[in-house]
Each structure stands twice: as structure tokens, then as C-alpha cells.
Design a protein around this motif. Structure first.
Motif, PDB file in Angstrom:
ATOM      1  N   ALA A   1       0.722  -1.295  -0.297  1.00 50.02           N
ATOM      2  CA  ALA A   1       0.207   0.711  -0.150  1.00 50.02           C
ATOM      3  C   ALA A   1       0.785   0.994   0.014  1.00 50.02           C
ATOM      4  N   ASN A   2       1.557   0.937   0.739  1.00 53.10           N
ATOM      5  CA  ASN A   2       3.051   2.098   1.074  1.00 53.10           C
ATOM      6  C   ASN A   2       3.174   2.886  -0.835  1.00 53.10           C
ATOM      7  N   ARG A   3       4.632   2.108  -1.554  1.00 50.02           N
ATOM      8  CA  ARG A   3       4.628   1.811  -2.763  1.00 50.02           C
ATOM      9  C   ARG A   3       3.225   2.350  -3.229  1.00 50.02           C
ATOM     10  N   VAL A   4       2.215   1.729  -3.318  1.00 52.76           N
ATOM     11  CA  VAL A   4       0.676   2.722  -4.354  1.00 52.76           C
ATOM     12  C   VAL A   4       0.634   3.743  -3.913  1.00 52.76           C
TER      13      VAL A   4
ATOM     14  N   LEU B   1       3.037   6.736  -5.019  1.00 61.66           N
ATOM     15  CA  LEU B   1       3.586   6.904  -6.528  1.00 61.66           C
ATOM     16  C   LEU B   1       2.493   7.976  -6.849  1.00 61.66           C
ATOM     17  N   GLU B   2       1.179   6.888  -6.141  1.00 62.43           N
ATOM     18  CA  GLU B   2      -0.040   8.388  -6.622  1.00 62.43           C
ATOM     19  C   GLU B   2       0.179   9.657  -6.615  1.00 62.43           C
ATOM     20  N   LEU B   3       0.663   9.658  -4.907  1.00 67.05           N
ATOM     21  CA  LEU B   3       0.944  11.255  -4.226  1.00 67.05           C
ATOM     22  C   LEU B   3       1.786  11.955  -5.068  1.00 67.05           C
ATOM     23  N   ASP B   4       2.957  11.525  -5.821  1.00 66.45           N
ATOM     24  CA  ASP B   4       4.151  11.650  -6.762  1.00 66.45           C
ATOM     25  C   ASP B   4       3.613  12.208  -7.813  1.00 66.45           C
ATOM     26  N   ARG B   5       2.511  11.565  -8.157  1.00 61.96           N
ATOM     27  CA  ARG B   5       1.866  11.891 -10.078  1.00 61.96           C
ATOM     28  C   ARG B   5       0.822  13.020  -9.470  1.00 61.96           C
ATOM     29  N   ALA B   6      -0.260  12.845  -8.426  1.00 66.93           N
ATOM     30  CA  ALA B   6      -1.558  13.665  -8.280  1.00 66.93           C
ATOM     31  C   ALA B   6      -0.354  14.809  -7.826  1.00 66.93           C
TER      32      ALA B   6
ATOM     33  N   TYR C   1       7.076  15.717   2.852  1.00 68.18           N
ATOM     34  CA  TYR C   1       6.263  15.128   4.063  1.00 68.18           C
ATOM     35  C   TYR C   1       6.629  14.141   4.143  1.00 68.18           C
ATOM     36  N   ARG C   2       6.396  13.279   4.733  1.00 68.80           N
ATOM     37  CA  ARG C   2       6.796  12.094   4.979  1.00 68.80           C
ATOM     38  C   ARG C   2       4.958  11.201   4.869  1.00 68.80           C
ATOM     39  N   LEU C   3       4.890  10.506   4.663  1.00 67.59           N
ATOM     40  CA  LEU C   3       4.376   9.350   3.729  1.00 67.59           C
ATOM     41  C   LEU C   3       3.967   7.977   5.096  1.00 67.59           C
ATOM     42  N   GLU C   4       3.383   8.024   6.148  1.00 62.72           N
ATOM     43  CA  GLU C   4       3.340   6.567   7.282  1.00 62.72           C
ATOM     44  C   GLU C   4       2.573   6.348   6.773  1.00 62.72           C
ATOM     45  N   VAL C   5       2.197   4.931   6.425  1.00 63.23           N
ATOM     46  CA  VAL C   5       0.813   3.528   6.541  1.00 63.23           C
ATOM     47  C   VAL C   5       1.382   2.575   7.887  1.00 63.23           C
ATOM     48  N   GLU C   6       0.157   2.764   8.162  1.00 63.99           N
ATOM     49  CA  GLU C   6      -0.114   2.160   9.380  1.00 63.99           C
ATOM     50  C   GLU C   6      -1.190   0.923   9.484  1.00 63.99           C
ATOM     51  N   SER C   7      -1.161  -0.135   9.940  1.00 68.24           N
ATOM     52  CA  SER C   7      -2.002  -0.914  10.761  1.00 68.24           C
ATOM     53  C   SER C   7      -2.909  -0.074  11.538  1.00 68.24           C
ATOM     54  N   PRO C   8      -4.208  -0.737  12.098  1.00 65.05           N
ATOM     55  CA  PRO C   8      -5.050   0.241  12.989  1.00 65.05           C
ATOM     56  C   PRO C   8      -4.588   0.427  13.898  1.00 65.05           C
ATOM     57  N   GLY C   9      -3.721  -0.445  14.443  1.00 67.54           N
ATOM     58  CA  GLY C   9      -3.151  -0.573  16.354  1.00 67.54           C
ATOM     59  C   GLY C   9      -4.269  -0.298  17.585  1.00 67.54           C
ATOM     60  N   PRO C  10      -3.436   0.226  18.297  1.00 67.41           N
ATOM     61  CA  PRO C  10      -3.851   0.066  19.514  1.00 67.41           C
ATOM     62  C   PRO C  10      -5.454   1.423  19.624  1.00 67.41           C
ATOM     63  N   ASP C  11      -5.336   2.493  18.734  1.00 73.94           N
ATOM     64  CA  ASP C  11      -6.108   3.406  18.988  1.00 73.94           C
ATOM     65  C   ASP C  11      -7.116   3.013  17.813  1.00 73.94           C
ATOM     66  N   ARG C  12      -7.395   1.926  17.228  1.00 74.39           N
ATOM     67  CA  ARG C  12      -8.045   1.900  16.093  1.00 74.39           C
ATOM     68  C   ARG C  12      -9.824   2.673  16.087  1.00 74.39           C
ATOM     69  N   PRO C  13     -10.370   3.366  14.378  1.00 73.75           N
ATOM     70  CA  PRO C  13     -10.579   3.994  14.968  1.00 73.75           C
ATOM     71  C   PRO C  13     -11.579   2.802  14.449  1.00 73.75           C
ATOM     72  N   LEU C  14     -12.900   3.522  14.732  1.00 70.64           N
ATOM     73  CA  LEU C  14     -14.396   2.788  14.289  1.00 70.64           C
ATOM     74  C   LEU C  14     -15.177   3.494  13.467  1.00 70.64           C
ATOM     75  N   LEU C  15     -15.776   3.304  12.572  1.00 71.06           N
ATOM     76  CA  LEU C  15     -15.759   4.464  11.762  1.00 71.06           C
ATOM     77  C   LEU C  15     -17.496   4.056  11.577  1.00 71.06           C
ATOM     78  N   THR C  16     -17.449   1.920  10.955  1.00 70.49           N
ATOM     79  CA  THR C  16     -19.281   2.095  10.655  1.00 70.49           C
ATOM     80  C   THR C  16     -19.499   1.351  11.179  1.00 70.49           C
ATOM     81  N   ARG C  17     -20.737   1.152  10.616  1.00 65.38           N
ATOM     82  CA  ARG C  17     -22.084  -0.166  11.850  1.00 65.38           C
ATOM     83  C   ARG C  17     -21.304  -1.441  12.049  1.00 65.38           C
ATOM     84  N   ARG C  18     -21.276  -1.630   9.984  1.00 63.75           N
ATOM     85  CA  ARG C  18     -19.432  -3.311  10.784  1.00 63.75           C
ATOM     86  C   ARG C  18     -18.676  -2.838  11.154  1.00 63.75           C
ATOM     87  N   HIS C  19     -17.242  -1.893  11.603  1.00 63.16           N
ATOM     88  CA  HIS C  19     -16.653  -1.650  12.819  1.00 63.16           C
ATOM     89  C   HIS C  19     -17.556  -2.186  13.858  1.00 63.16           C
ATOM     90  N   PHE C  20     -18.447  -1.727  14.363  1.00 67.61           N
ATOM     91  CA  PHE C  20     -18.669  -1.759  15.976  1.00 67.61           C
ATOM     92  C   PHE C  20     -19.281  -3.629  15.983  1.00 67.61           C
TER      93      PHE C  20
END
Length: 147
Positions: A52-55, A58-63, A70-89
Motif C-alpha cells: 500500500a505504501n508503494r502504491v 506513486l499516486e501522491l507523486d503523480r497527483a 512530507y513523510r508518508l506513514e502507512v500503518e495498521s489500525p493499531g491499539p487506537d483503532r478507529p471505529l467508523l462504520t456499522r460493520r466495525h461496531f
């Protein structure tokens, strides 16, 4: 096109969903943090994050949507995982979450997800039902098995 949309457009075809896309900092210390999860709900791997970081990079460089460096950091949800959708809950029902509303915050256990609302049980047995989209929530307790 905003940053969320840009990221979503390139990661969704790869089988990922953005949970957070946030540009923070100023000047040369800007950081674009992207948190992802897999659409198939399997645990995200280091290989997934590298792909995901590579893709995204590349898109950030293009657009070129961000002024300056800036620095790009691509992370897993981790311990402070946000819950956004009905499915998440639904996935994390039974676990404790930290909830923030305009009126304040609380920690409660997800006890019911129905329609467009989530019901939480607070310490002492009190229940609060809030409409999806009317609050922010993150996990306060991590499941023993991936969900």
C-alpha cells in the motif's frame, strides 16, 4: 480530490480500506498518516503495508496534492483503532471502546448495533445509544483473537 479520496481510490482495488488519512505538522515536518485495514477483515500484514505504501506514494507523486515536503506513514489500525462504520461496531461487539461526543466522552462496552445506532453499556450498567456518525470511537480493549 481530497487526500482521503485519493488514498481510497488506490487502495480499495488492492483489497484495503482507509480508516484514517491525516496530514499533520507544518513545513518540513508534515506527516501524512494513513491507517488501513483489509476488506476481507483478515489481520493486515507488513507486506500489505509495504504494498500500500508503494502504491499510495506513486499516486501522491503523480497527483502532487501536498505543498512542500512530507513523510508518508502507512500503518495498521493499531491499539487506537478507529471505529467508523456499522460493520466495525458489529465486528467489535462486546469490547470496550472510548467514545467522544460534542458533550464529552466515556468508555463503554458495545452491546448492540441496530439500524443507524450503537448502544454502549457504561460502568454501573447505564446504557447510552448514539447515532452512527454522531460520535467518534476507538477501541479501548483489543480482542484476544483477530476479528
Amino acid at each position: 480530490m481530497d487526500l482521503w479520496e485519493l488514498v481510497e481510490n488506490v487502495v480499495r482495488p488492492l483489497g484495503y480500506e482507509p480508516l484514517e488519512v491525516r496530514l499533520h505538522g507544518v513545513g518540513k515536518t508534515q506527516v501524512l498518516t494513513v491507517r488501513l485495514e483489509r476488506l476481507d477483515e483478515a489481520p493486515i500484514t507488513v507486506a500489505d503495508l509495504q504494498r500500500a505504501n508503494r502504491v499510495i506514494g506513486l499516486e501522491l507523486d503523480r497527483a502532487d496534492p501536498i505543498r512542500g515536503s512530507y513523510r508518508l506513514e502507512v500503518e495498521s489500525p493499531g491499539p487506537d483503532r478507529p471505529l467508523l462504520t456499522r460493520r466495525h461496531f458489529e465486528r467489535f461487539a462486546g469490547l470496550k471502546v472510548k467514545v467522544r461526543t460534542e458533550e464529552g466522552g466515556f468508555t463503554g462496552r458495545v452491546v448492540e448495533v441496530g439500524g443507524d445506532a450503537v448502544t454502549f453499556e457504561l460502568a454501573g450498567g447505564e446504557r447510552r445509544t448514539l447515532p452512527l456518525g454522531g460520535f467518534k470511537a476507538t477501541l479501548a480493549e483489543w480482542p484476544s483473537e483477530p476479528r
